[in-house]
Scaffold this active site. Structure first.
Site, PDB file in Angstrom:
ATOM      1  N   GLY A 133       1.896  -1.406 -12.293  1.00  0.00           N
ATOM      2  CA  GLY A 133       2.380  -2.784 -12.332  1.00  0.00           C
ATOM      3  C   GLY A 133       1.800  -3.617 -13.463  1.00  0.00           C
ATOM      4  N   PHE A 192       0.824  -1.219   0.000  1.00  0.00           N
ATOM      5  CA  PHE A 192       0.000   0.000   0.000  1.00  0.00           C
ATOM      6  C   PHE A 192       0.851   1.259   0.000  1.00  0.00           C
ATOM      7  CE2 PHE A 192      -2.203  -3.402   2.395  1.00  0.00           C
ATOM      8  CZ  PHE A 192      -3.105  -3.742   1.399  1.00  0.00           C
ATOM      9  N   ILE A 252       2.494  -7.984  -4.951  1.00  0.00           N
ATOM     10  CA  ILE A 252       2.250  -7.477  -3.592  1.00  0.00           C
ATOM     11  C   ILE A 252       0.869  -7.905  -3.100  1.00  0.00           C
ATOM     12  CG2 ILE A 252       3.904  -5.592  -3.797  1.00  0.00           C
ATOM     13  CD1 ILE A 252       1.632  -3.667  -4.376  1.00  0.00           C
ATOM     14  N   GLU A 310      -5.273   1.446  -7.538  1.00  0.00           N
ATOM     15  CA  GLU A 310      -5.510   2.681  -6.802  1.00  0.00           C
ATOM     16  C   GLU A 310      -6.830   3.334  -7.194  1.00  0.00           C
ATOM     17  OE1 GLU A 310      -1.593   4.391  -7.611  1.00  0.00           O
ATOM     18  OE2 GLU A 310      -1.097   3.971  -5.530  1.00  0.00           O
ATOM     19  N   LYS A 350     -11.194 -11.894 -11.805  1.00  0.00           N
ATOM     20  CA  LYS A 350     -11.209 -12.321 -10.399  1.00  0.00           C
ATOM     21  C   LYS A 350     -10.185 -11.542  -9.576  1.00  0.00           C
ATOM     22  CE  LYS A 350     -12.130 -16.652  -9.145  1.00  0.00           C
ATOM     23  NZ  LYS A 350     -11.892 -18.111  -9.028  1.00  0.00           N
TER      24      LYS A 350
END
Ligand code: MOS
Length: 720
Positions: free
Chosen positions: A508, A236, A465, A678, A606
């Site tokens: 990413g 985060f 992550i 985000e 998903k």
């Protein structure tokens, strides 16, 4: 051949089984021979200097190997005194002098044979201080506000003239508190040196820039640094850059010539690895009675560490989201004796959109316009802040489709008129936008022929992550090599692999997937040209056998195109919330949330859904729960555990519907992918605050919204 793992299919996480069976190794879980444990000692003042440190008693304890302080440490490359702007390679100084800049700053590091011994001895380090009065309360230091070096003020047109021209105006100030990231996985590192080479298992989001940071700090060549971060249990933003504990462990490992493991305590996760800063956002908006915006200003006042500049650019969203001829944006920072803030999920947008989307709702109410119509009225396909067209922008569609899904037409525009018993029912909406960056990314693909089957391994230093990177890259390789997902291994999180921009800023998925695509395409092309054929009819396996190859590897690099640079690339969306408020107690419940996202091609619905519900949860946390409190005279955090720093739990949350609009943005990149991680948190808090206004007729401009505020906030004019 039907490929079940094809892009766009909701396959299960490829590493899911490893994770639920405990076989996925996180940084703190790696063993090392002759390993010892380090723990930091935190300062108990917020400003001043160390006058003496007595480490004798700590050093006498069983198992204690060393206590590191400013007295016995090597001089490292460190920040100067000129308070530079923050970068992803910035490392805050540690043990370089006796000065204390914030409460909790590391003043010593205890290294022992076991974690428990280090923990015990840590309490026996005696530090004496000369204490100064710390600057903690930002309100008392407003006159110290400065303009960050890397952020020029922005303006377009004439803001004052635009306000004059307006028939209706809103001027309001919104405040959002310090929040902390708190990933489930504690920050951790295991560091070992071999001569001038250092290897570390460390929970980090971005490995290449972390290598630079370590190399610069210890003044060694970058190629001497290897970082491995195979699994990251959430970041985060708190794991974007190297924090002091990694440097501390590396110092200790070098001094003792032994591998050193460090794992932060949950308390240190509140005091030593950054946070979202407090923001005061002053909004000024004007519009004609027909709903056209004539002026929009967004001024942010925040705070930062005394040694470094960091700010989340709250005002950026007001440069680009709505069409307005007159626009003014500023950011100012007050240096305080509080740990340095850093990026937390959607830095700038998460908080900036709370202010903008609340203010837009206030203006719509004053104009007696439907808040969706008002936003659509001020749509723009040009990013006026950057002077570029958007590569794609489905904001209006997100609002319209969301309205249908949510049942917006049932909303009553007059607050306090939708009731059930004691409950006041409200519906709120907000528009969302989040920049979708895309950065140069390399990958390697290795194809192998074994027992008549073809297998492929993808390698890159990118990280997963928790977002699903392993899964979407397996799908990408499966698609571009045209082999089953079961035959593909994705290897991530090792700086021995090709360089990527890492996981951050919602770049990413787009960056990684295009890097893998190019590597796979290169591999196929190279094999085809070896075979003297331009068709891949025979597929990878045939190409390998034709060429008599048992193994073949190819590299690929994807980078932003000219078209990308000529456009503003953003993901867009809309949030809808239904909130029920008890009119007597102020208690409220979020009943329903609908999120619509237009974020380019969805690689895996998903994992993408997981990103959005995570974002909505964090956005709800921002609206109703999260707040870190600092004691104002001594400057220590009062909220230092998850018992007193509140996050929403299942019962706080709603029925959540997520809709992804079909979109492939070929200007963004060849695969048409934009960011979602985000986007999910952006403007969620505003949709909830706007729903509470619709229920109660009260405006909440200070987050989080809690029942006590519901009981004490006056009704807005025009509400009975
Ligand atoms: Mo993000 S706040 O760049 O991890």
């Amino acid at each position: 051949m039907m490929n079940e793992a094809a892009l766009g299919n909701p396959i299960d996480r490829v590493e899911g089984r490893l994770k639920v069976t405990g076989k996925a190794k996180y940084s703190a879980e790696f063993p090392a021979e002759n390993m010892c444990y380090a723990l930091g000692v935190n300062s108990t003042i917020a400003k001043g200097r160390i006058t003496a440190i007595d480490t004798t008693e700590a050093e006498q304890q069983e198992g204690v190997l060393k206590v590191i302080t400013y007295k016995n440490v090597n001089r490292l490359q460190t920040l100067g005194n000129d308070r530079p702007p923050f970068t992803l390679t910035t490392v805050m100084p540690i043990f370089q002098d006796r000065e204390i800049h914030y409460y909790g700053q590391y003043v010593a590091c205890v290294v022992a044979e076991t974690f428990e011994q280090a923990q015990y001895a840590r309490r026996l380090v005696k530090v004496s201080y000369e204490k100064d009065t710390p600057d903690i309360l930002w309100d008392a230091h407003r006159e110290k506000a400065y303009k960050p070096d890397d952020n020029a003020d922005f303006s377009r047109g004439d803001m004052e003239a635009g306000m004059q021209e307006a028939d209706v105006t809103v001027e309001a100030t919104y405040t959002t508190p310090i929040e902390v990231q708190q990933p489930m996985e504690l920050h951790a590192a295991l560091v070992s040196w071999e001569g001038d080479k250092v290897k570390m298992f460390a929970s980090q989001q971005i490995l290449d820039e972390s290598c630079t940071a370590i190399a610069d700090t210890f003044r060694i060549p970058k190629e001497n640094v290897q970082i491995i971060s195979s699994y990251v249990g959430g970041g985060f933003g708190s794991k974007l850059r190297i924090h002091e504990h990694v440097i501390m462990a590396a110092m200790a490992a070098r001094m003792l010539e032994r591998p050193v493991k460090i794992v932060l305590t949950r308390q240190q996760m509140f005091t030593n690895v950054g946070m979202r800063q407090f923001d005061e956002q002053k909004m000024r908006l004007g519009a004609k009675t027909n709903g056209e915006l004539t002026a929009l200003a967004h001024h942010t006042l925040s705070h930062c560490a005394t040694q470094l500049q960091y700010y989340e650019a709250c005002g950026n969203v007001s440069k680009m989201l709505y069409k307005t001829p007159n626009n003014a944006i500023t950011h100012r920072l007050i240096p305080l004796n509080i740990q340095c803030p850093n990026s937390m999920r959607a830095p700038g947008e998460a908080t900036g959109s709370f202010a903008l989307e609340s203010a837009m709702d206030e203006l719509a109410w004053k104009l007696k316009m439907d808040p969706i119509d008002f936003r659509i009225k001020n749509d723009t396909q040009i990013d006026q802040g950057a002077g570029k067209p958007f590569s794609s922008r489905l904001l209006n569609e997100s609002l319209r489709i969301g309205a249908e899904k949510f049942g917006w037409h049932q909303r009553k525009s007059q607050p306090r008129t939708n009731r059930q018993g004691n409950w006041l029912i409200g519906h709120g909406v907000s528009g969302a936008s989040r920049r979708s960056p895309y950065r140069e990314t390399s990958a390697k693909v290795i194809a192998e022929l074994k027992n008549g089957n073809v297998w492929a391994t993808v390698q890159m230093d990118g990280t997963d992550i928790g977002t699903g990177t392993y899964t979407i890259l397996t799908q990408t390789a499966s698609e571009y090599l045209n082999i089953p997902a079961e035959n593909i291994t994705v290897a991530l999180g090792d700086t021995d692999y090709p360089v990527t921009p890492g996981s951050g800023g919602s770049w990413g998925a787009a960056s990684y997937s295009n890097g893998v695509r190019v590597a796979c395409q290169n591999l196929m092309k190279e094999l085809q040209s070896k075979s003297g054929t331009s068709s891949s009819n025979g597929g990878l396996q045939a190409l390998m056998s034709e060429n008599g190859l048992s193994s073949y590897e190819a590299m690929g690099t994807a980078a932003p195109s000219e078209a990308f640079d000529k456009h503003s690339v953003f993901s867009f969306g809309a949030n809808f919330a239904e909130v029920w408020v008890d009119k007597d107690t102020g208690m409220f419940r979020i009943k329903r949330m609908v999120n619509v996202g237009a974020a380019g091609k969805i690689l895996n619905p998903k994992t993408a859904f997981g990103q959005i519900i995570g974002g909505l949860t964090m956005g709800a946390g921002m609206a109703i729960a999260e707040k870190a409190d600092i004691e104002p005279t001594h400057g220590n955090f009062i909220t230092r555990s998850l018992a007193d720093y509140h996050v929403p739990v299942n019962l706080d949350l709603a029925n959540i519907d997520v809709v992804f609009l079909p979109e492939e943005d070929k200007i963004a990149n060849e695969m048409g992918v934009k960011g979602i991680g985000e986007l999910g948190i952006t403007s969620v808090a505003a949709s909830i605050a706007n729903a509470i206004f619709n229920a109660t007729g009260q405006r909440f401009r200070d987050l989080p919204i809690t029942p006590d505020k519901v009981l004490t906030t006056p009704l807005e004019p025009g509400v009975a």
